[in-house]
Design a protein around this motif. Structure first.
Motif, mmCIF file in Angstrom:
data_model
loop_
_atom_site.group_PDB
_atom_site.id
_atom_site.type_symbol
_atom_site.label_atom_id
_atom_site.label_comp_id
_atom_site.label_asym_id
_atom_site.label_seq_id
_atom_site.Cartn_x
_atom_site.Cartn_y
_atom_site.Cartn_z
ATOM 1 N N UNK A 28 0.833 -1.213 0.000
ATOM 2 C CA UNK A 28 0.000 0.000 0.000
ATOM 3 C C UNK A 28 0.861 1.253 0.000
ATOM 4 N N UNK A 29 0.326 2.323 -0.611
ATOM 5 C CA UNK A 29 1.076 3.576 -0.706
ATOM 6 C C UNK A 29 0.126 4.768 -0.681
ATOM 7 N N UNK A 30 0.701 5.921 -0.399
ATOM 8 C CA UNK A 30 -0.035 7.179 -0.487
ATOM 9 C C UNK A 30 0.120 7.741 -1.902
ATOM 10 N N UNK A 31 -0.662 8.764 -2.203
ATOM 11 C CA UNK A 31 -0.538 9.433 -3.503
ATOM 12 C C UNK A 31 0.878 9.966 -3.679
ATOM 13 N N UNK A 32 1.419 10.577 -2.637
ATOM 14 C CA UNK A 32 2.770 11.133 -2.714
ATOM 15 C C UNK A 32 3.827 10.076 -2.990
ATOM 16 N N UNK A 33 3.703 8.927 -2.336
ATOM 17 C CA UNK A 33 4.662 7.840 -2.569
ATOM 18 C C UNK A 33 4.570 7.326 -3.998
ATOM 19 N N UNK A 34 3.349 7.238 -4.513
ATOM 20 C CA UNK A 34 3.181 6.801 -5.904
ATOM 21 C C UNK A 34 3.769 7.826 -6.864
ATOM 22 N N UNK A 35 3.506 9.105 -6.602
ATOM 23 C CA UNK A 35 3.997 10.172 -7.484
ATOM 24 C C UNK A 35 5.521 10.197 -7.525
ATOM 25 N N UNK A 36 6.175 9.841 -6.425
ATOM 26 C CA UNK A 36 7.642 9.803 -6.410
ATOM 27 C C UNK A 36 8.179 8.719 -7.346
ATOM 28 N N UNK A 37 7.389 7.683 -7.574
ATOM 29 C CA UNK A 37 7.829 6.555 -8.404
ATOM 30 C C UNK A 37 7.451 6.710 -9.882
ATOM 31 N N UNK A 38 6.638 7.716 -10.185
ATOM 32 C CA UNK A 38 6.110 7.867 -11.539
ATOM 33 C C UNK A 38 6.438 9.242 -12.112
ATOM 34 N N UNK A 39 6.486 9.346 -13.439
ATOM 35 C CA UNK A 39 6.807 10.632 -14.059
ATOM 36 C C UNK A 39 5.569 11.504 -14.281
ATOM 37 N N UNK A 40 4.653 11.502 -13.299
ATOM 38 C CA UNK A 40 3.440 12.318 -13.397
ATOM 39 C C UNK A 40 3.220 13.035 -12.074
ATOM 40 N N UNK A 41 2.326 14.009 -12.097
ATOM 41 C CA UNK A 41 2.056 14.806 -10.896
ATOM 42 C C UNK A 41 1.188 14.042 -9.904
ATOM 43 N N UNK A 42 1.176 14.560 -8.687
ATOM 44 C CA UNK A 42 0.297 13.983 -7.660
ATOM 45 C C UNK A 42 -1.160 14.055 -8.095
ATOM 46 N N UNK A 43 -1.517 15.155 -8.735
ATOM 47 C CA UNK A 43 -2.888 15.325 -9.219
ATOM 48 C C UNK A 43 -3.246 14.251 -10.242
ATOM 49 N N UNK A 44 -2.325 13.974 -11.146
ATOM 50 C CA UNK A 44 -2.563 12.936 -12.155
ATOM 51 C C UNK A 44 -2.662 11.559 -11.493
ATOM 52 N N UNK A 45 -1.814 11.302 -10.492
ATOM 53 C CA UNK A 45 -1.888 10.032 -9.755
ATOM 54 C C UNK A 45 -3.268 9.911 -9.104
ATOM 55 N N UNK A 46 -3.744 10.989 -8.493
ATOM 56 C CA UNK A 46 -5.057 10.976 -7.845
ATOM 57 C C UNK A 46 -6.164 10.660 -8.839
ATOM 58 N N UNK A 47 -6.062 11.230 -10.036
ATOM 59 C CA UNK A 47 -7.080 10.962 -11.062
ATOM 60 C C UNK A 47 -7.064 9.490 -11.471
ATOM 61 N N UNK A 48 -5.896 8.927 -11.660
ATOM 62 C CA UNK A 48 -5.795 7.512 -12.023
ATOM 63 C C UNK A 48 -6.295 6.624 -10.885
ATOM 64 N N UNK A 49 -5.970 6.985 -9.652
ATOM 65 C CA UNK A 49 -6.450 6.218 -8.504
ATOM 66 C C UNK A 49 -7.978 6.247 -8.423
#
Length: 110
Positions: A28-49
């Motif tokens: 499990x991860x937070x949005x911020x942890x996911x965003x650190x691993x991906x070349x997209x913004x936190x906002x984009x990670x949130x949309x995908x989630x």
């Protein structure tokens, strides 16, 4: 939530959502942890989630001021059941085709 796995399969057609799914499969991860691993913004990670969550593949839990995201076991089970069913049907069709084929390639010419 899709109970037959078909919608979940479509959700994973997007490479970013697939990457998020794979990261969450590890732990499990937070949005911020996911965003650190991906070349997209936190906002984009949130949309995908949100899309993954609406599709039943991800769930979240509040932990203080953060949300922790993890795979939804029910959604993953439905996806797995769908893939198992498709694979079984493909193997059955292959088996029938193999049984119907002549054993001797020269028989095809006769």
């Amino acid at each position: 939530m899709d109970t037959n796995g078909v919608a979940g399969l479509g959700l994973l057609g997007d490479p970013t959502r697939r990457a998020i799914f794979e990261l969450l499969a590890r732990h499990p991860r937070t949005v911020g942890e996911l965003a650190q691993q991906l070349p997209i913004t936190r906002s984009a990670v949130s949309q995908h989630l949100r899309v993954l969550k609406d599709g039943g593949l991800v769930v979240s839990q509040a932990q203080g001021t953060r949300r922790i995201y993890r795979l939804n076991p029910d959604g993953v089970t439905a996806l797995r059941a769908y893939l198992d069913r498709v694979w079984a049907e493909a193997l059955t069709a292959f088996g029938k085709a193999a049984q119907a084929a002549p054993l001797d390639p020269e028989q095809e010419d006769a």
